[in-house]
Structure formats: C-alpha cells, structure tokens
Write a protein that holds these residues in place. Structure first.
Motif, PDB file in Angstrom:
ATOM      1  N   GLY A  97      13.026  43.120  13.610  1.00  0.00           N
ATOM      2  CA  GLY A  97      12.947  44.281  12.725  1.00  0.00           C
ATOM      3  C   GLY A  97      13.251  45.576  13.471  1.00  0.00           C
ATOM      4  O   GLY A  97      13.731  45.557  14.605  1.00  0.00           O
ATOM      5  N   TYR A  98      12.945  46.689  12.833  1.00  0.00           N
ATOM      6  CA  TYR A  98      13.234  47.995  13.413  1.00  0.00           C
ATOM      7  C   TYR A  98      11.972  48.851  13.524  1.00  0.00           C
ATOM      8  O   TYR A  98      12.036  50.019  13.881  1.00  0.00           O
ATOM      9  CB  TYR A  98      14.287  48.722  12.565  1.00  0.00           C
ATOM     10  CG  TYR A  98      15.548  47.904  12.421  1.00  0.00           C
ATOM     11  CD1 TYR A  98      16.548  47.970  13.384  1.00  0.00           C
ATOM     12  CD2 TYR A  98      15.700  47.028  11.352  1.00  0.00           C
ATOM     13  CE1 TYR A  98      17.689  47.181  13.283  1.00  0.00           C
ATOM     14  CE2 TYR A  98      16.838  46.235  11.242  1.00  0.00           C
ATOM     15  CZ  TYR A  98      17.822  46.315  12.212  1.00  0.00           C
ATOM     16  OH  TYR A  98      18.940  45.530  12.111  1.00  0.00           O
TER      17      TYR A  98
ATOM     18  N   TYR B  73      11.317  42.364   6.385  1.00  0.00           N
ATOM     19  CA  TYR B  73      12.117  42.080   7.589  1.00  0.00           C
ATOM     20  C   TYR B  73      12.340  43.343   8.417  1.00  0.00           C
ATOM     21  O   TYR B  73      12.161  43.342   9.629  1.00  0.00           O
ATOM     22  CB  TYR B  73      13.501  41.534   7.248  1.00  0.00           C
ATOM     23  CG  TYR B  73      13.539  40.305   6.379  1.00  0.00           C
ATOM     24  CD1 TYR B  73      12.705  39.232   6.631  1.00  0.00           C
ATOM     25  CD2 TYR B  73      14.427  40.223   5.310  1.00  0.00           C
ATOM     26  CE1 TYR B  73      12.759  38.106   5.824  1.00  0.00           C
ATOM     27  CE2 TYR B  73      14.476  39.102   4.507  1.00  0.00           C
ATOM     28  CZ  TYR B  73      13.630  38.050   4.766  1.00  0.00           C
ATOM     29  OH  TYR B  73      13.681  36.950   3.983  1.00  0.00           O
ATOM     30  N   CYS B  74      12.761  44.408   7.749  1.00  0.00           N
ATOM     31  CA  CYS B  74      13.174  45.614   8.486  1.00  0.00           C
ATOM     32  C   CYS B  74      11.989  46.298   9.153  1.00  0.00           C
ATOM     33  O   CYS B  74      12.129  46.861  10.235  1.00  0.00           O
ATOM     34  CB  CYS B  74      13.878  46.596   7.555  1.00  0.00           C
ATOM     35  SG  CYS B  74      15.477  46.019   7.013  1.00  0.00           S
ATOM     36  N   SER B  75      10.813  46.255   8.531  1.00  0.00           N
ATOM     37  CA  SER B  75       9.662  46.968   9.086  1.00  0.00           C
ATOM     38  C   SER B  75       8.960  46.159  10.176  1.00  0.00           C
ATOM     39  O   SER B  75       8.049  46.640  10.831  1.00  0.00           O
ATOM     40  CB  SER B  75       8.676  47.330   7.970  1.00  0.00           C
ATOM     41  OG  SER B  75       8.222  46.155   7.358  1.00  0.00           O
ATOM     42  N   ASP B  76       9.396  44.922  10.374  1.00  0.00           N
ATOM     43  CA  ASP B  76       8.813  44.076  11.425  1.00  0.00           C
ATOM     44  C   ASP B  76       9.123  44.684  12.809  1.00  0.00           C
ATOM     45  O   ASP B  76       9.956  45.577  12.930  1.00  0.00           O
ATOM     46  CB  ASP B  76       9.387  42.656  11.318  1.00  0.00           C
ATOM     47  CG  ASP B  76       8.390  41.603  11.800  1.00  0.00           C
ATOM     48  OD1 ASP B  76       7.519  41.942  12.616  1.00  0.00           O
ATOM     49  OD2 ASP B  76       8.509  40.444  11.359  1.00  0.00           O
ATOM     50  N   THR B  77       8.457  44.180  13.821  1.00  0.00           N
ATOM     51  CA  THR B  77       8.666  44.719  15.172  1.00  0.00           C
ATOM     52  C   THR B  77      10.047  44.302  15.702  1.00  0.00           C
ATOM     53  O   THR B  77      10.591  43.272  15.283  1.00  0.00           O
ATOM     54  CB  THR B  77       7.608  44.148  16.137  1.00  0.00           C
ATOM     55  OG1 THR B  77       7.704  42.712  16.092  1.00  0.00           O
ATOM     56  CG2 THR B  77       6.209  44.572  15.745  1.00  0.00           C
TER      57      THR B  77
ATOM     58  N   ALA C  86      10.807  53.240  10.935  1.00  0.00           N
ATOM     59  CA  ALA C  86      12.236  53.358  10.637  1.00  0.00           C
ATOM     60  C   ALA C  86      12.533  53.103   9.160  1.00  0.00           C
ATOM     61  O   ALA C  86      13.632  53.397   8.687  1.00  0.00           O
ATOM     62  CB  ALA C  86      13.024  52.368  11.491  1.00  0.00           C
ATOM     63  N   VAL C  87      11.551  52.565   8.437  1.00  0.00           N
ATOM     64  CA  VAL C  87      11.848  52.037   7.106  1.00  0.00           C
ATOM     65  C   VAL C  87      11.069  52.761   6.011  1.00  0.00           C
ATOM     66  O   VAL C  87       9.862  52.985   6.144  1.00  0.00           O
ATOM     67  CB  VAL C  87      11.500  50.528   7.043  1.00  0.00           C
ATOM     68  CG1 VAL C  87      12.014  49.921   5.755  1.00  0.00           C
ATOM     69  CG2 VAL C  87      12.076  49.791   8.239  1.00  0.00           C
TER      70      VAL C  87
ATOM     71  N   GLN D 174      19.591  50.253  14.535  1.00  0.00           N
ATOM     72  CA  GLN D 174      18.585  50.748  15.480  1.00  0.00           C
ATOM     73  C   GLN D 174      18.574  52.273  15.473  1.00  0.00           C
ATOM     74  O   GLN D 174      19.623  52.892  15.630  1.00  0.00           O
ATOM     75  CB  GLN D 174      18.960  50.255  16.886  1.00  0.00           C
ATOM     76  CG  GLN D 174      17.803  50.105  17.825  1.00  0.00           C
ATOM     77  CD  GLN D 174      16.908  48.961  17.397  1.00  0.00           C
ATOM     78  OE1 GLN D 174      17.376  47.848  17.233  1.00  0.00           O
ATOM     79  NE2 GLN D 174      15.629  49.230  17.201  1.00  0.00           N
ATOM     80  N   GLY D 175      17.401  52.893  15.255  1.00  0.00           N
ATOM     81  CA  GLY D 175      17.309  54.356  15.301  1.00  0.00           C
ATOM     82  C   GLY D 175      17.787  55.051  14.033  1.00  0.00           C
ATOM     83  O   GLY D 175      17.826  56.277  13.971  1.00  0.00           O
TER      84      GLY D 175
END
Ligand code: GLN
Length: 223
Positions: A126-127, A117-121, A131-132, A102-103
């Motif tokens: 996701g983050y 996955y990571c760019s999802d909400t 963030a990605v 996170q962050g």
C-alpha cells in the motif's frame, strides 16, 4: 437489496430516478425466480455492506468484492462477476505505473477494497493511510481528480471505464491493481436465503440470463 447507486454500470440512477444496472437487473431476475418483490435501497457503500447484518436489507448487491474481513459479518453467494482494480489519472499525468503512485494523493471510494489496498502499509503493497482519501462514492472521487484534489483514483474497472467516458481528459493505466470476485452478501447465518440465491444464480447462469445482462451494460470491445 442495499446498494450504492454511484457505481456504473453495476448500479446507477437513470433520468427518471430509477436504480438500474447489472446488479439491479440480476436482482430483479432472482426475485422473479423466487417469487419475491425487489426493493432497492440506495445508501453509501459502508451502509450498504452493513445493512444485511442490521436487518435494514436482506441482501447487499453493490459490486461487492468477497474478502475475509467481510466474511466475518456477511455470508456470500457464489461469484457472479469479476472485477479488477484500476487506476484513473489525468491525461499527461506523470503517474504511468502503480510504482509512480508513491507520494501522490490517491482518491478512492470510502470502505472499498481500493481504499483497503491503497491505505495499507508500504510493506503490504500500500501507500499508507495518509496518502489516501476515501470519498463518499466513485463520482465524488472522480470529481476530486478532475479538480486536482487527487492525483489518481483507484476504482473497479467497469466504473472506471464509465467515468473516463463521461469525463474527457482522463485515462486508465494499463496496470492492474488487483483481481476480485463479486458476490451477493446476506446476513451471517442466513443460509436459507443464501441457498435460495445460489440456486437462482445457478439457473440464471445456466440459461444465459446473467451473461446477457452483463453484455447489455458492458458491450464486448470492437476489434
Ligand atoms: N468492489 C469494490 C469493493 O467491494 C467496490 C464496490 C463499490 O464501490 N460499490 O470494495
């Protein structure tokens, strides 16, 4: 076959410039069974995924994870390998679990499930897109981690192991991000090729060829 040859040990370039790896060898074994000539085209991962649909390739083999979005444009064979999304961090990083991401600045390969996955909400695990970063390929993402542009990299386990081996000062978190199945993609509706591939894959699985190719590139860990 379209691929992205920056995904060791599934596909990479050897010292002579040949594309080698698990996918390249399985594809060669399938081609031999089907009496076809194998030609491997190296491109970025997005391009490799799109190539069967646009007719630039007949198959995509690039450690491709089967997911619903891709099933809209590709038909997949049976699974031939499993993948696990893992997190690479520098040794001594304050990221010790996926909650700590996170962050942080997260590096991924463009167009991959790690990016998806990571760019999802956050509600979906996701983050958030900001963030990605989606780098051109795994090697570039790891380079960004090495020079501090990224705090961690989310990538499939097998290439993660290779990149950590090749770059001292990096390690892989124990936590698994996601479990996935790899399959060969063909253009939507190309059932003749899909069937032929499935028959060849089943034979190569039954006679141990696929396992021996995987074992050659991913030796079982010494106890
Ligand atoms: N398995 C991941 C995916 O399909 C990554 C594949 C790759 O980078 N070659 O998105």
């Amino acid at each position: 076959m379209s691929t992205n040859a920056a995904f060791p040990p599934y596909e990479m370039t050897d010292d002579s410039g040949n594309i080698v790896g698990i996918d390249a060898e399985i594809a060669a074994a399938i081609a031999e069974k089907l009496g076809l000539e194998l030609e491997i085209l190296d491109m970025d991962f997005d391009g490799a995924l799109a190539a069967p649909q646009s007719g630039k390739s007949d198959i995509v083999m690039a450690g491709v994870t089967v997911n619903e979005e891709r099933q809209l444009v590709l038909d997949f064979t049976e699974t031939y390998a499993n993948g696990v999304q893992k997190v690479i961090v520098p040794e001594g990083s304050d990221i010790t679990s996926i909650e700590d991401m996170q962050g942080k600045k997260i590096g991924t390969q463009r167009g991959t499930t790690g990016y998806i996955y990571c760019s999802d909400t956050p509600e979906n695990g996701g983050y958030g897109e900001d963030a990605v970063t989606g780098y051109e390929d795994g090697a570039t993402a790891v380079q960004a981690l090495m020079n501090g542009q990224a705090d961690c990299v989310v990538i499939d386990n097998a290439p993660a192991q290779e990149y950590v081996k090749a770059n001292p000062g990096l390690k892989i978190l124990d936590t698994e991000f996601a479990n996935e199945d790899y399959a060969i993609g063909v253009a939507k509706g190309n059932t003749a090729l899909q069937d032929a591939l499935n028959t060849a894959l089943a034979e190569l699985q039954a006679d141990g060829t696929i396992q021996s190719i995987i074992d050659k590139y991913i030796p079982a860990e010494a106890e």
